[in-house]
Design a protein around this motif. Structure first.
Motif, PDB file in Angstrom:
ATOM      1  N   THR A 409     -57.170 -20.977 -27.506  1.00 14.57           N
ATOM      2  CA  THR A 409     -57.275 -20.240 -26.253  1.00 14.57           C
ATOM      3  C   THR A 409     -56.397 -18.996 -26.219  1.00 14.57           C
ATOM      4  N   ASP A 410     -55.322 -18.970 -26.986  1.00 15.33           N
ATOM      5  CA  ASP A 410     -54.423 -17.813 -26.953  1.00 15.33           C
ATOM      6  C   ASP A 410     -54.980 -16.639 -27.738  1.00 15.33           C
ATOM      7  N   THR A 411     -55.550 -16.907 -28.913  1.00 17.07           N
ATOM      8  CA  THR A 411     -56.058 -15.825 -29.760  1.00 17.07           C
ATOM      9  C   THR A 411     -57.569 -15.650 -29.650  1.00 17.07           C
ATOM     10  N   ARG A 412     -58.265 -16.631 -29.067  1.00 16.65           N
ATOM     11  CA  ARG A 412     -59.729 -16.631 -28.972  1.00 16.65           C
ATOM     12  C   ARG A 412     -60.375 -16.554 -30.349  1.00 16.65           C
ATOM     13  N   SER A 413     -59.641 -16.963 -31.360  1.00 18.03           N
ATOM     14  CA  SER A 413     -60.152 -16.988 -32.729  1.00 18.03           C
ATOM     15  C   SER A 413     -60.074 -18.417 -33.255  1.00 18.03           C
ATOM     16  N   LEU A 414     -60.523 -18.625 -34.485  1.00 16.35           N
ATOM     17  CA  LEU A 414     -60.631 -19.973 -35.021  1.00 16.35           C
ATOM     18  C   LEU A 414     -59.324 -20.747 -34.871  1.00 16.35           C
ATOM     19  N   GLY A 461     -49.749 -28.867 -27.974  1.00 11.40           N
ATOM     20  CA  GLY A 461     -49.104 -27.736 -27.322  1.00 11.40           C
ATOM     21  C   GLY A 461     -49.980 -26.504 -27.217  1.00 11.40           C
ATOM     22  N   GLN A 462     -51.137 -26.530 -27.896  1.00  8.47           N
ATOM     23  CA  GLN A 462     -52.068 -25.404 -27.838  1.00  8.47           C
ATOM     24  C   GLN A 462     -53.394 -25.861 -27.218  1.00  8.47           C
ATOM     25  N   GLY A 463     -54.062 -24.926 -26.524  1.00  5.97           N
ATOM     26  CA  GLY A 463     -55.363 -25.212 -25.953  1.00  5.97           C
ATOM     27  C   GLY A 463     -56.480 -24.770 -26.879  1.00  5.97           C
ATOM     28  N   TRP A 464     -57.706 -25.230 -26.571  1.00  4.12           N
ATOM     29  CA  TRP A 464     -58.862 -24.847 -27.376  1.00  4.12           C
ATOM     30  C   TRP A 464     -60.117 -24.832 -26.511  1.00  4.12           C
ATOM     31  N   PHE A 465     -61.154 -24.205 -27.015  1.00  3.99           N
ATOM     32  CA  PHE A 465     -62.464 -24.215 -26.358  1.00  3.99           C
ATOM     33  C   PHE A 465     -63.545 -24.103 -27.417  1.00  3.99           C
ATOM     34  N   PRO A 466     -64.768 -24.589 -27.128  1.00  5.09           N
ATOM     35  CA  PRO A 466     -65.857 -24.532 -28.101  1.00  5.09           C
ATOM     36  C   PRO A 466     -66.918 -23.489 -27.743  1.00  5.09           C
ATOM     37  N   TYR A 467     -67.596 -22.997 -28.774  1.00  3.92           N
ATOM     38  CA  TYR A 467     -68.893 -22.342 -28.641  1.00  3.92           C
ATOM     39  C   TYR A 467     -69.927 -23.259 -29.287  1.00  3.92           C
ATOM     40  N   LEU A 468     -71.104 -23.310 -28.696  1.00  7.62           N
ATOM     41  CA  LEU A 468     -72.263 -23.950 -29.328  1.00  7.62           C
ATOM     42  C   LEU A 468     -73.269 -22.856 -29.627  1.00  7.62           C
ATOM     43  N   ARG A 469     -73.544 -22.663 -30.912  1.00  4.86           N
ATOM     44  CA  ARG A 469     -74.480 -21.624 -31.350  1.00  4.86           C
ATOM     45  C   ARG A 469     -75.814 -22.240 -31.751  1.00  4.86           C
ATOM     46  N   LEU A 470     -76.886 -21.584 -31.336  1.00  4.39           N
ATOM     47  CA  LEU A 470     -78.236 -21.968 -31.728  1.00  4.39           C
ATOM     48  C   LEU A 470     -78.909 -20.727 -32.305  1.00  4.39           C
ATOM     49  N   TYR A 471     -79.076 -20.702 -33.617  1.00  2.14           N
ATOM     50  CA  TYR A 471     -79.688 -19.542 -34.263  1.00  2.14           C
ATOM     51  C   TYR A 471     -81.206 -19.663 -34.202  1.00  2.14           C
ATOM     52  N   PHE A 472     -81.817 -18.645 -33.591  1.00  2.00           N
ATOM     53  CA  PHE A 472     -83.240 -18.629 -33.300  1.00  2.00           C
ATOM     54  C   PHE A 472     -83.573 -19.809 -32.369  1.00  2.00           C
ATOM     55  N   PRO A 473     -83.049 -19.762 -31.136  1.00  2.00           N
ATOM     56  CA  PRO A 473     -83.233 -20.860 -30.190  1.00  2.00           C
ATOM     57  C   PRO A 473     -84.691 -21.007 -29.770  1.00  2.00           C
ATOM     58  N   THR A 474     -85.072 -22.240 -29.448  1.00  2.00           N
ATOM     59  CA  THR A 474     -86.443 -22.518 -29.020  1.00  2.00           C
ATOM     60  C   THR A 474     -86.465 -22.816 -27.523  1.00  2.00           C
ATOM     61  N   GLU A 475     -87.646 -23.117 -27.006  1.00  2.00           N
ATOM     62  CA  GLU A 475     -87.881 -23.163 -25.564  1.00  2.00           C
ATOM     63  C   GLU A 475     -86.917 -24.091 -24.824  1.00  2.00           C
ATOM     64  N   ARG A 476     -86.558 -25.210 -25.422  1.00  2.00           N
ATOM     65  CA  ARG A 476     -85.698 -26.161 -24.714  1.00  2.00           C
ATOM     66  C   ARG A 476     -84.288 -25.607 -24.463  1.00  2.00           C
ATOM     67  N   PHE A 477     -83.900 -24.578 -25.187  1.00  2.00           N
ATOM     68  CA  PHE A 477     -82.653 -23.875 -24.865  1.00  2.00           C
ATOM     69  C   PHE A 477     -82.821 -23.076 -23.587  1.00  2.00           C
TER      70      PHE A 477
END
Length: 497
Positions: A409-414, A461-477
């Protein structure tokens, strides 16, 4: 008529009296910035000094939010100057963990090719070979210029482009047939290109690209990243303003930004002048960075912008939720009919980087779908000393691949640990899939026994957050019939094999 006129006069008089009670002709009034004092309608010397200070301070905070995209790009380029002495038209090839570890919300599923172009003196030619390539080009204010490859106008058939900018001399722009001309509003241009297929196929495609000044021989100048961490999350403190001052010297002033340039003038930042802020300007600028970044964090982690929240609680990182009003959805032009989207730009470019039309406006089976989540199932931020599970339902709606990536969460990187791993997904051969087709993603300081391949290590002591990626998403996305996962605090012992 006379009675109506008298009533209007009375209402105006009462309004004036009410206003006068709030803003005394002589006397004091309390405000959020403290006590203000007036002498026969004139602010006292002490009050005037306070108000001028507050004016400059408010403008510094807003200037921080306004300038996040260009400072992020300048920081990215500067890191490659420092690491590789990068030159225009050179590309950095990133395929290892550290190569991308400090880049805003990068993924681990594909190798990257990052290219810096400068068109101030002459046009640049890009030749894209046929193949499975997903690329985009942006200006330094992070406005999308074009998609190339699978999502571009030539699809998988390759193609040729010519890039120009606001200062490119006309005699340095060649005429060529069967090319696409792209005009940038900044002299500096950046690209992010990804490749599909085996590692050998990807590297062959990469080496077949060409980026060169129009009057030079076609070439591709690639610098191996060497497992070194290039960085593009913005600096803090006075270094932020120094970087903003420096990059503004390289670019013309966009018509939409002229008021902000006026703001900066009273803070010691001007075109064609050195940056030598006074002691008071330094004080204002230093504090404004803290408050400005806190505002940006609020936009990211406690989102309130309309048009982007899904019914499962996840947020569309780019583009709007289908069926919702556009609201403040982030997209590649940043422009609506009556205004440019300032807060969505600040939010996105604090959290992430780069944008294109097909990232913002994906279609069924065509484009990129991104979701972000910043609170767990109990409404709390994710903490590095706790353990969590996400259950990815069977058959994620993605034609190419899906991935869950974890960021600090601090660097917004991996998220960086000795594990050197921040992603689980279908492109990773070690990912375990349950019998019903679902997939567990575990995040915590220690691995659940038997699920090590589906575990990402967190840092207490550090926070985190996820991204969920869908490459070439289909209708249910798009119709949200496939739910994004909840992030559930758990005891890993309940999942051990």
């Amino acid at each position: 008529m006379k009675k109506s006129f008298a009533l209007i006069v009375a209402l105006v008089t009462l309004s004036y009296i009410g206003f006068a009670q709030e803003m005394p002709i002589t006397g004091k009034v309390n405000t959020h910035i403290g006590e203000l004092e007036f002498d026969h309608g004139v602010p006292t010397k002490e009050t005037t000094d306070k108000l001028y200070y507050e004016k400059d301070y408010q403008r510094a905070v807003q200037a921080y939010l306004w300038s996040l995209p260009i400072v992020g790009q300048a920081q990215w380029r500067q890191s490659y100057f420092d690491l590789y002495d990068l030159k225009p038209n050179q590309s950095v090839y990133a395929k290892e963990f550290n190569d991308r570890s400090l880049i805003l919300t990068a993924n681990e599923s594909t190798p990257y090719l990052f290219t810096w172009i400068n068109v101030k003196e002459k046009a640049v030619v890009l030749e894209v070979p046929p193949g499975s390539i997903i690329g985009l080009y942006i200006d330094f204010w992070q406005r999308g210029l074009t998609d190339v490859g699978l999502l571009g106008r030539y699809s998988a058939n390759g193609g040729k482009y010519i890039f120009t900018g606001p200062d490119t001399p006309r005699d340095q722009i060649p005429y060529m047939e069967d090319v696409t001309y792209i005009e940038s509003k900044t002299n500096n241009i950046w690209s992010v290109v990804r490749f599909s297929g085996s590692l050998e196929e990807r590297e062959n495609l990469m080496r077949s690209m060409r980026t060169y000044f129009w009057d030079e021989e076609p070439k591709m100048d690639i610098v191996p990243a060497g497992n070194k961490p290039g960085r593009n999350y913005q600096p803090r403190g006075m270094d932020y303003w120094k970087m903003l001052h420096a990059i503004l010297q390289e670019e013309p002033v966009d018509e939409r930004d002229r008021f902000y340039m006026y703001y900066l003038k009273d803070l010691g930042i001007e075109k064609d002048k050195p940056f030598n802020p006074t002691a008071q300007q330094k004080e204002i600028l230093t504090d404004a960075i803290i408050v400005g970044e806190a505002m940006a964090k609020s936009m990211v982690f406690r989102e309130r912008l309309p048009g982007v929240l899904r019914k499962d609680g996840w947020r569309h990182v780019m583009g709007r939720v289908v069926g919702s009003e556009p609201g403040d959805a982030w997209e590649h032009t940043q422009r609506t009919k009556y205004y440019d989207r300032l807060d969505p730009r600040a939010r996105y470019t604090y959290e992430a980087c780069t944008i294109s039309e097909r990232m913002a406006f994906a279609k069924d089976g065509f484009g990129l779908g991104y979701g972000g989540m910043f609170l767990d199932a109990e409404g709390e931020p994710m903490k590095g000393d706790k353990s969590y599970v996400m259950r990815i339902e069977a058959d994620p709606p993605a034609k190419l691949f899906w991935a869950v990536t974890i960021y600090n969460t601090d660097t917004r990187s991996l998220i960086i640990t000795d594990q050197e791993k921040a992603e689980i997904g279908s492109a990773h051969e070690t990912t375990q899939v349950n019998e019903d087709g679902s997939t567990y993603v575990f995040v915590g300081p220690k691995a659940p026994k038997g699920w090590e391949s589906n575990w990402i290590k967190s840092v207490p002591g550090q926070g985190w957050f996820p991204y969920l990626r869908l490459y070439f998403p289909t209708e249910r996305f798009f119709d949200q019939s496939w739910p994004f996962p909840k992030i559930v605090p758990v005891d890993f012992k309940d999942y051990e094999k």
